[in-house]
Design an enzyme around this catalytic site. Sequence first.
Site, PDB file in Angstrom:
ATOM      1  CE  LYS A  24      -3.662  -0.469   2.848  1.00  0.00           C
ATOM      2  NZ  LYS A  24      -4.514  -0.766   4.162  1.00  0.00           N
ATOM      3  NE  ARG A  93      -4.865   3.865   3.603  1.00  0.00           N
ATOM      4  CZ  ARG A  93      -5.129   3.915   2.655  1.00  0.00           C
ATOM      5  NH1 ARG A  93      -4.619   5.433   1.680  1.00  0.00           N
ATOM      6  NH2 ARG A  93      -6.030   3.252   1.964  1.00  0.00           N
ATOM      7  N   GLY A 102      -7.988  -7.463   4.969  1.00  0.00           N
ATOM      8  CA  GLY A 102      -8.449  -7.553   6.294  1.00  0.00           C
ATOM      9  C   GLY A 102      -7.898  -8.144   7.870  1.00  0.00           C
ATOM     10  CG  MET A 104      -2.343  -6.495   9.830  1.00  0.00           C
ATOM     11  SD  MET A 104      -0.429  -6.004  10.032  1.00  0.00           S
ATOM     12  CE  MET A 104      -0.418  -6.391   7.652  1.00  0.00           C
ATOM     13  NE  ARG A 339      -6.445  -4.399  -3.086  1.00  0.00           N
ATOM     14  CZ  ARG A 339      -6.673  -4.831  -1.903  1.00  0.00           C
ATOM     15  NH1 ARG A 339      -6.544  -4.644  -0.451  1.00  0.00           N
ATOM     16  NH2 ARG A 339      -7.999  -4.775  -1.481  1.00  0.00           N
ATOM     17  CG  HIS A 455      -8.038 -47.068  -4.951  1.00  0.00           C
ATOM     18  ND1 HIS A 455      -9.188 -46.052  -5.334  1.00  0.00           N
ATOM     19  CD2 HIS A 455      -7.088 -46.951  -6.338  1.00  0.00           C
ATOM     20  CE1 HIS A 455      -9.449 -47.097  -6.543  1.00  0.00           C
ATOM     21  NE2 HIS A 455      -8.300 -47.542  -7.181  1.00  0.00           N
ATOM     22  CB  SER A 813       9.291 -42.823 -16.464  1.00  0.00           C
ATOM     23  OG  SER A 813       8.222 -42.436 -16.524  1.00  0.00           O
ATOM     24  N   GLY A 815       9.093 -41.938 -11.648  1.00  0.00           N
ATOM     25  CA  GLY A 815       8.155 -42.506 -10.592  1.00  0.00           C
ATOM     26  C   GLY A 815       7.995 -42.544  -9.047  1.00  0.00           C
ATOM     27  CB  THR A 816       7.686 -38.593  -8.298  1.00  0.00           C
ATOM     28  OG1 THR A 816       6.186 -38.708  -8.607  1.00  0.00           O
ATOM     29  CG2 THR A 816       9.140 -38.473  -8.886  1.00  0.00           C
ATOM     30  CG  ASN A 817       2.656 -41.180  -6.876  1.00  0.00           C
ATOM     31  OD1 ASN A 817       3.380 -39.962  -6.671  1.00  0.00           O
ATOM     32  ND2 ASN A 817       1.547 -41.245  -7.730  1.00  0.00           N
ATOM     33  CG  ASP A 818       5.986 -47.221  -5.846  1.00  0.00           C
ATOM     34  OD1 ASP A 818       5.581 -46.924  -5.175  1.00  0.00           O
ATOM     35  OD2 ASP A 818       5.365 -47.172  -6.803  1.00  0.00           O
ATOM     36  CB  CYS A 881       4.878 -41.131 -14.909  1.00  0.00           C
ATOM     37  SG  CYS A 881       5.325 -42.261 -15.265  1.00  0.00           S
ATOM     38  CE1 TYR A 901       6.833 -38.904 -19.893  1.00  0.00           C
ATOM     39  CE2 TYR A 901       8.909 -38.968 -21.940  1.00  0.00           C
ATOM     40  CZ  TYR A 901       8.051 -39.690 -20.359  1.00  0.00           C
ATOM     41  OH  TYR A 901       8.524 -40.959 -20.306  1.00  0.00           O
TER      42      TYR A 901
HETATM   43  P1  ADP Z   1      -7.901  -1.605   3.670  1.00  0.00           P
HETATM   44  O1  ADP Z   1      -5.947  -2.140   3.801  1.00  0.00           O
HETATM   45  O2  ADP Z   1      -8.443  -2.415   5.074  1.00  0.00           O
HETATM   46  O3  ADP Z   1      -8.897  -1.355   2.856  1.00  0.00           O
HETATM   47  P2  ADP Z   1      -7.379   1.122   4.212  1.00  0.00           P
HETATM   48  O4  ADP Z   1      -5.911   1.463   4.720  1.00  0.00           O
HETATM   49  O5  ADP Z   1      -7.220   1.035   3.152  1.00  0.00           O
HETATM   50  O6  ADP Z   1      -7.569  -0.422   4.289  1.00  0.00           O
HETATM   51  O7  ADP Z   1      -8.417   1.703   4.381  1.00  0.00           O
HETATM   52  C1  ADP Z   1      -9.802   1.829   5.269  1.00  0.00           C
HETATM   53  C2  ADP Z   1     -10.502   2.864   3.851  1.00  0.00           C
HETATM   54  O8  ADP Z   1     -10.477   4.058   4.135  1.00  0.00           O
HETATM   55  C3  ADP Z   1     -10.154   2.414   2.730  1.00  0.00           C
HETATM   56  O9  ADP Z   1     -11.982   2.583   2.460  1.00  0.00           O
HETATM   57  C4  ADP Z   1     -10.109   4.132   2.506  1.00  0.00           C
HETATM   58  O10 ADP Z   1     -10.059   4.453   1.382  1.00  0.00           O
HETATM   59  C5  ADP Z   1     -10.212   4.670   3.879  1.00  0.00           C
HETATM   60  N1  ADP Z   1      -9.531   5.347   4.227  1.00  0.00           N
HETATM   61  C6  ADP Z   1      -8.271   5.444   4.729  1.00  0.00           C
HETATM   62  N2  ADP Z   1      -7.539   6.071   4.476  1.00  0.00           N
HETATM   63  C7  ADP Z   1      -8.173   7.708   4.116  1.00  0.00           C
HETATM   64  C8  ADP Z   1      -7.912   8.683   3.893  1.00  0.00           C
HETATM   65  N3  ADP Z   1      -6.716   9.210   3.867  1.00  0.00           N
HETATM   66  N4  ADP Z   1      -8.813   9.452   3.726  1.00  0.00           N
HETATM   67  C9  ADP Z   1     -10.173   9.295   2.837  1.00  0.00           C
HETATM   68  N5  ADP Z   1     -10.380   7.692   3.193  1.00  0.00           N
HETATM   69  C10 ADP Z   1      -9.313   6.575   3.336  1.00  0.00           C
HETATM   70 MG    MG Z   2       5.542 -47.043  -8.618  1.00  0.00          MG
HETATM   71 MG    MG Z   3      -7.988  -0.277   1.321  1.00  0.00          MG
END
Ligand code: ADP
Ligand code: MG
Ligand code: MG
Length: 930
Positions: A24, A93, A102, A104, A339, A455, A813, A815-818, A881, A901
Amino acid sequence: MNSSKFIYAFEDGDGRNKMLLGGKGANLCEMTQIGLNVPPGFVVTTEACLGYLEKNQLPAGLMNDIRSHVTALEKKTGKVLGGGSNPLLVSVRSGSAMSMPGMMDTILNLGLNATSLEALIRQTGDERFAYDAYRRFIQLFGKIALGVADEHFDERMAAVKRKAGARLDLDLDAGHLKELAGEFLELVKRQSGKAFPQDPYEQLEIAVGAVFRSWMGKRAVDYRRQFRITPDMANGTAVSVCTMVFGNLGADSGTGVGFTRNPGTGENLMYGEYLVNAQGEDVVAGIRTPKPIAELEAEMPEIYRQLVELRGRLESHYHEVQDFEFTIEKGTLYCLQTRNGKMNARAMVRTSIEMFGEGLISKERALLRVEPSMLEQLLVPQLSPDFHGKSLAQGLPASPGAASGRIVFDADTAESRGLAGERVILVREETKPEDIHGFFQAQGILTSRGGKTSHAAVVARGMGKPCVSGCEQIVINDKARNAVIGQTTLHEGDVITIDGGNGHVYAGEVPTVEAKFSGEMVTLLAWADEVAQLKVMANADTPEDATRARQFGAVGIGLVRTERMFNSTDRLPIVQEMILAESQEERQAALDRLLPIQRADFKGIFKAMKGLPVTVRLLDPPMHEFLPSAAQLELEIAHLHQLNDSIKALKELPDTLKLLNPKLYQQYADGLTRLVGGLHTFEESHLEDDVIRRKEAILKKVRALQEVNPMLGHRGVRLGISYPEIYSMQIRAILEAAALCAREGAEAYPEIMVPQVATVEELKRIHSYVQRIHKVVELTHGINVRFKFGTMIEVVRACVRAGRMAETAEFFSFGTNDLTQATFSFSREDAENKFLPAYTETGILQDNPFEVLDIKGVGQLMKMAVAKGRKTRPELKVGICGEHGGNPVSIHFCHHIGITYVSCSGPRVPVARLAAAQAKLLEREYLDPD
Ligand code: ADP
Ligand code: MG
Ligand code: MG
């Protein structure tokens, strides 16, 4: 560690250094530097995080650096943190090198206190907005930085709403929110034992420390373990401090998330959602339903135009589909995050082709950006994406694809109901080779025991049928014909759905969508074939499998398992006759009946492969696998004896009755006489005696064949040495099938492969059979069949003796299982059922070596065998194989040691083709693990 610089302003940070700045943070820097409108800010590095985690305090001097960067921010924005007429608020952030959605936390609106709150009200003239921002900040800060549980805040919120008669948060007015903010402050004080910090620098200090700590929080640690994120991939979280912008300042403000292309289909069209008058989190929180981004064109045309421009600039800069966050504050568009977009397989493939076409990416990039194993999604039916039901149980994802059908508990029922046109799912504790006919008729297979290489799993994958294995929550009761999962009892005939891609089992029928081999996929794989050095072949046992393998792009069959052909119901009795034969003549008679059947099988496969190489493995498993188990035979014989006794007893019934109760006897005399007559005829036929005798003969043989450790027993080439007539029949069937093809003008190219070879002498012995039979076929059919002779390398000794083996073998060939079993001295089934899960969970082994080739051990043996073999015979063809042949990591290694192969199950062929291309493209970066 560079301890002097812990902070980079967005203008200065190196956008490529995600390890240091987090994904980020790095992208915020990058976007700022290419001139996108990002609110000003700075990034505190992951090194500062590691320093904090080591000493449990912020590194020395960090707070001073933060202060000076805040001062710079104040200059840039004309705002002041914690006061003034134009208050500066920031978000704090988290973000590491790998995206961990989700896991951190982010704190918004930091910098609010009694003074800045007043200023914000004055400045915006919007009391409701200011108190809303304030109460959100107190809650986020309280929760993330001070550890006050959400439920306390939720409780207060609910109480205020109740009092105000408000249904939604939005129904609360400024007064309510003001009251709520006051209560929140009290709450934090009570729960944390300290007053809510008013000094914004103190707020910052606590917040940065809390984000750093979240890296080691349970959620984040579990997530990294689950997705195998190692410290060399992401180490510590960075903290981005970013000037707040507000999407909730009225009708000319808003917030949203966008994809530069459709992540579900790959279509080259901006995709996303937005909300007017809302803050960032509202879109994801689902409190209000966002609108599709296309509607923004009508609602805010100028912003929409800017967004389209933003989308173009992101893609042309990153050369990749982007997933971005934006906020509109009073008519100005800000970009808050970008991203690489996560897409499904279909979208990945389509965008690869299209972005190459648009000149955005090179062909190499187009190939490299698609994760090979994703392709499996496209080759098997999937649960409808609209389905969100709850599963009954979860086992192992053993063979991908989704299927619905009626439960059947044995292979015979599967076969009969399947042939009658019903869709069935074969549900068993575990499956055995003799269940194979049930597989053919089932839509999918569910077992309560066994791993991903059991199996059931291996056979299902080979056939491209969905399979869930090792679903231990299911208790299967064969006799009562039911299966119990927790509170639910399922009966034979009940409909279930399994998803072999994730191991879930659902009650009832779940709609599925069919697999589609799109034009784009064909193109991408054609590009892969141009690049790849490794050839990809398939494992196939029938002409149908072979045809399918061709469609998947296999350039040959790397493994035909002849025993699979022995197992079908019309052949098994002949095979059993062969095994039970008391003399060589008797055995030959059975083999003579098998010969035309095998020949026809091979001919079918050769024809399907149209001259491409077909590697046939001579008989491999121990003989007893073709016979029923001793326990079952004993039971059947006991039943038959009981029948005999019952008949005797019945015959005595009339006399006994006459004696005890003549009246009653008189009454039934007629019937009784007839019954006894019938019994006599039955006895004289000696029907049950014959059956008993036959079963006893089989039992004797089964006992004779019993082995302490069948997998290391009388099997493979050892059988071929003890019973030359069996291998001779197979060799003849192969060569004659090729001759017959040639006579019909069809090309055929058999390769005869000997399993379980440990000594050079064994191989020579079988080679002499082949040479002899080849001459005979030439004489009788007038055709000099072109073929190759080679060996499996699946015994440790064979690796050691590979140099001499290659004098006789034209190909190897692996036979990597055995070979894996032999190298670890693990029996696969026992290992997977008992201790392997704990080994991989606790890190004794990183992966299950039966799924991911053990490069450090098994791989080194392979490397040695290849080197020795090629020294003797430089043009030696070498393949693999085993299950590993279709595994991308293993394929990289195979490329690295110069294997010719890989051979894998049909549906994995596309995966392997792409992986082979990637192995070539990345060969310079390849590092042998140590
Ligand atoms: P996450 O990784 O959970 O998306 P973010 O750091 O991107 O966390 O932020 C959570 C929410 O807050 C996102 O919707 C982001 O756009 C919003 N947000 C983060 N920083 C700002 C900011 N400086 N101004 C307005 N909205 C923000
Ligand atoms: Mg075999
Ligand atoms: Mg975000």
